[in-house]
Design a protein around this motif. Structure first.
Motif, PDB file in Angstrom:
ATOM      1  N   HIS A  87      27.235  53.259  15.555  1.00  0.00           N
ATOM      2  CA  HIS A  87      28.429  52.462  15.395  1.00  0.00           C
ATOM      3  C   HIS A  87      28.364  51.968  13.988  1.00  0.00           C
ATOM      4  CE1 HIS A  87      30.710  48.745  15.929  1.00  0.00           C
ATOM      5  NE2 HIS A  87      30.979  49.295  17.230  1.00  0.00           N
ATOM      6  N   PRO A  88      29.674  51.774  13.458  1.00  0.00           N
ATOM      7  CA  PRO A  88      30.085  51.306  11.948  1.00  0.00           C
ATOM      8  C   PRO A  88      28.921  49.894  11.618  1.00  0.00           C
ATOM      9  CG  PRO A  88      31.989  51.826  12.929  1.00  0.00           C
ATOM     10  CD  PRO A  88      30.771  52.143  14.179  1.00  0.00           C
TER      11      PRO A  88
ATOM     12  N   GLY B  77      38.960  61.627  12.877  1.00  0.00           N
ATOM     13  CA  GLY B  77      38.510  60.254  12.446  1.00  0.00           C
ATOM     14  C   GLY B  77      39.640  59.319  13.224  1.00  0.00           C
ATOM     15  N   GLU B  78      40.680  59.936  13.419  1.00  0.00           N
ATOM     16  CA  GLU B  78      41.575  58.735  14.220  1.00  0.00           C
ATOM     17  C   GLU B  78      41.158  58.729  15.701  1.00  0.00           C
ATOM     18  OE1 GLU B  78      45.446  60.769  13.527  1.00  0.00           O
ATOM     19  OE2 GLU B  78      45.599  59.962  11.484  1.00  0.00           O
TER      20      GLU B  78
ATOM     21  N   TYR C 274      38.611  61.581  24.983  1.00  0.00           N
ATOM     22  CA  TYR C 274      38.687  61.481  23.579  1.00  0.00           C
ATOM     23  C   TYR C 274      39.006  62.755  22.544  1.00  0.00           C
ATOM     24  CZ  TYR C 274      37.285  56.716  24.668  1.00  0.00           C
ATOM     25  OH  TYR C 274      36.899  55.542  25.312  1.00  0.00           O
TER      26      TYR C 274
ATOM     27  N   GLY D  88      32.810  61.148  14.365  1.00  0.00           N
ATOM     28  CA  GLY D  88      34.166  61.828  13.953  1.00  0.00           C
ATOM     29  C   GLY D  88      34.159  63.086  13.333  1.00  0.00           C
TER      30      GLY D  88
ATOM     31  N   ARG E  26      38.110  59.096  16.542  1.00  0.00           N
ATOM     32  CA  ARG E  26      37.055  58.056  16.779  1.00  0.00           C
ATOM     33  C   ARG E  26      37.189  56.819  16.751  1.00  0.00           C
ATOM     34  NH1 ARG E  26      33.037  56.144  11.784  1.00  0.00           N
ATOM     35  NH2 ARG E  26      31.380  55.875  12.588  1.00  0.00           N
ATOM     36  N   GLU E  27      38.278  56.372  15.926  1.00  0.00           N
ATOM     37  CA  GLU E  27      38.641  54.896  15.945  1.00  0.00           C
ATOM     38  C   GLU E  27      39.067  54.512  17.298  1.00  0.00           C
ATOM     39  OE1 GLU E  27      38.329  52.577  13.243  1.00  0.00           O
ATOM     40  OE2 GLU E  27      37.260  54.463  12.365  1.00  0.00           O
ATOM     41  N   GLN E  28      39.830  55.296  17.948  1.00  0.00           N
ATOM     42  CA  GLN E  28      40.160  54.936  19.527  1.00  0.00           C
ATOM     43  C   GLN E  28      38.756  54.834  20.230  1.00  0.00           C
ATOM     44  OE1 GLN E  28      43.225  54.157  20.715  1.00  0.00           O
ATOM     45  NE2 GLN E  28      41.896  53.415  22.143  1.00  0.00           N
TER      46      GLN E  28
ATOM     47  N   LEU F 289      35.858  53.984  19.333  1.00  0.00           N
ATOM     48  CA  LEU F 289      35.134  52.933  19.014  1.00  0.00           C
ATOM     49  C   LEU F 289      35.806  51.530  19.630  1.00  0.00           C
ATOM     50  CD1 LEU F 289      34.291  53.674  15.364  1.00  0.00           C
ATOM     51  CD2 LEU F 289      32.562  53.671  17.250  1.00  0.00           C
ATOM     52  N   LYS F 290      37.378  51.524  19.717  1.00  0.00           N
ATOM     53  CA  LYS F 290      37.962  50.445  20.371  1.00  0.00           C
ATOM     54  C   LYS F 290      37.572  50.259  21.527  1.00  0.00           C
ATOM     55  CE  LYS F 290      41.903  50.347  17.212  1.00  0.00           C
ATOM     56  NZ  LYS F 290      43.421  50.847  17.191  1.00  0.00           N
TER      57      LYS F 290
END
Length: 340
Positions: free
Chosen positions: A157-158, A316-317, A286, A263, A319-321, A323-324
Motif C-alpha cells: 500500500h502507498p 496505474g489508473e 480490476y 500497477g 491500481r488507483e481504483q 486502492l480506493k
C-alpha cells in the motif's frame, strides 16, 4: 502483550513486518520464529529483525517435510516456554497452531490460499481466528474473519511502500526501458504438489527476450542457460523492481499478486488458475492481471501487453481504483491483534 510471529516464507516477512513495527511502537513484545527458506533470513536481516530459526526447509513433498515439522515444533515449544507468549500469529502454520494449543494461548492465522486444503486440515482445528480477504472463496466457518483487502497491501500500500528507482541503476536500466520480470517456483510446497506452471522455460524466455530485457527470480536452482537472466539485487529491492517493470509473468502466485497491486501488468501461469479468490477479483473486477493454465496463451498475451506503449499508464489508473476500494490491511491487523 507478548506475541510470537512465525514466518515460513519470504512473503511472510513482508506481510507481517509493518504490523510488527506498529505493535512494537505501542509497547508490545514480539518474538519472530522463522524457517530458513529461500531469502527469508536475508530479508529479516535486511530489515533489522531479531529472530530464532526453527529449521531449514530442504525437504520436498508432504513426507519430506515431516522431519522439518517435528524439528520446528520442538524448537518453538522451547522458545514459547521461555518467552511465555500471550498470542501466536502465522500464515496458516501447523507449528504455531499446535504449539499455541499446547500452551492454551490464542492463535491467529492469516490465510489467502484456498487450495492449501491438506495443511489447513491440520491447522484450522487448533486456530482461534482465521483472517482472510473478503474475496476468499471458501467458507471456513465461525473462526473466519473477512476484510476488504489483499495480503499484499499489508506491505505494498502507498502508505507503507514508496518505490526507489535506485535498483534500476544497479542493473543498468532506466524507467523508460522495457523489461520483464519472470518468476519461477519449485512446486515443492505442500499446496503446489501435482500442479505445474510455465512449460519449456528456455523457449519462453527466448521469445520474451525479443521484446525487452528478461530478469528471472527463481525459487529453485536453474540451469546454466538461465544464469545471465538471474536478478542480482538484494531481495528487499525486488518490489522496487516489480513496480518499474513493464510486465510480470510467471508461475509465482505471490509475485503475480504483488505486481498487480503495484500497477504492473501481471500474468500468472499455473494449473491452479481459478482456485484463488484474490486472483479472480484482481482479474475480473480490476483488470490488473491475467491467469492462464497454458504457456502458449500466456506468452501471446505477454507480447500483446509489451507492445502496448500506454500499458503502464493504463495499469496505474486501474491500481488507483483498486486502492480506493480497499482498506489499510496493516492497520486492520494491528487493531485486530490489540483487541483480540
Amino acid at each position: 502483550m507478548r506475541i510470537i510471529v512465525e514466518m515460513g516464507h519470504p512473503a511472510h516477512v513482508h506481510h507481517f513486518k509493518n504490523m510488527i513495527w506498529e505493535l512494537e511502537k505501542k509497547g508490545h513484545h514480539i518474538k519472530i520464529c522463522a524457517t530458513d527458506k529461500e531469502v527469508t533470513l536475508d530479508l529479516l536481516d535486511a530489515y533489522g529483525f531479531n529472530y530464532s530459526v526453527l529449521g531449514v526447509n530442504s525437504g520436498s513433498g508432504l513426507i519430506g517435510k515431516i522431519p522439518l515439522l517435528i524439528e520446528s515444533e520442538l524448537k518453538m515449544f522451547k522458545i514459547a516456554k521461555k518467552f511465555k507468549p500471550d498470542l501466536f500469529i502465522s500464515k496458516g502454520s501447523p507449528v504455531s497452531a499446535h504449539i499455541s494449543s499446547l500452551f492454551r494461548k490464542p492463535s491467529i492465522s492469516s490465510n489467502d490460499t484456498e487450495h492449501s486444503t491438506f495443511v489447513d486440515s491440520i491447522v484450522f482445528p487448533f486456530m482461534d481466528t482465521i483472517l482472510t480477504p473478503a474475496c476468499f472463496k471458501r467458507d471456513l466457518g465461525k473462526k473466519q474473519i473477512r476484510y476488504d483487502g489483499y495480503h499484499e497491501l499489508a506491505y505494498l500500500h502507498p502508505k507503507y511502500f514508496t518505490p526507489s528507482p535506485e535498483v534500476l541503476n544497479e542493473l543498468g536500466l532506466s524507467e523508460d526501458d522495457t523489461f520483464i520480470i519472470l518468476r519461477l517456483v519449485s512446486w515443492a510446497a505442500s499446496h503446489d504438489i501435482g500442479h505445474h506452471g510455465i512449460q519449456n522455460k528456455l523457449k519462453f524466455v527466448k521469445e520474451l527476450e525479443k521484446y525487452g530485457r528478461v530478469l528471472i527470480t527463481s525459487e529453485g536452482q536453474l540451469g546454466p542457460e538461465f544464469e545471465k537472466y538471474k536478478i542480482k539485487v538484494s531481495p528487499e529491492k525486488l518490489h522496487d523492481l516489480l513496480y518499474y517493470a513493464t510486465l510480470y509473468v510467471g508461475d509465482g502466485g505471490t509475485t503475480a499478486a504483488e505486481s498487480a497491486v503495484l500497477g504492473t501488468p501481471s500474468i500468472y501461469v499455473s494449473s491452479l488458475v481459478g482456485t484463488m479468490g484474490n486472483f479472480i477479483e484482481l482479474e475480473e473486477k480490476y483488470g490488473l492481471m491475467f491467469s492462464y493454465s497454458d504457456s502458449k496463451t500466456a506468452l501471446e498475451k505477454s507480447i500483446e501487453l509489451i507492445k502496448n506503449p500506454h500499458v503502464k499508464t493504463e495499469w496505474g489508473e486501474k491500481r488507483e481504483q483498486m486502492l480506493k476500494d480497499k482498506i489499510d490491511v496493516t492497520a486492520f491487523m494491528v487493531g485486530f491483534v490489540i483487541g483480540h
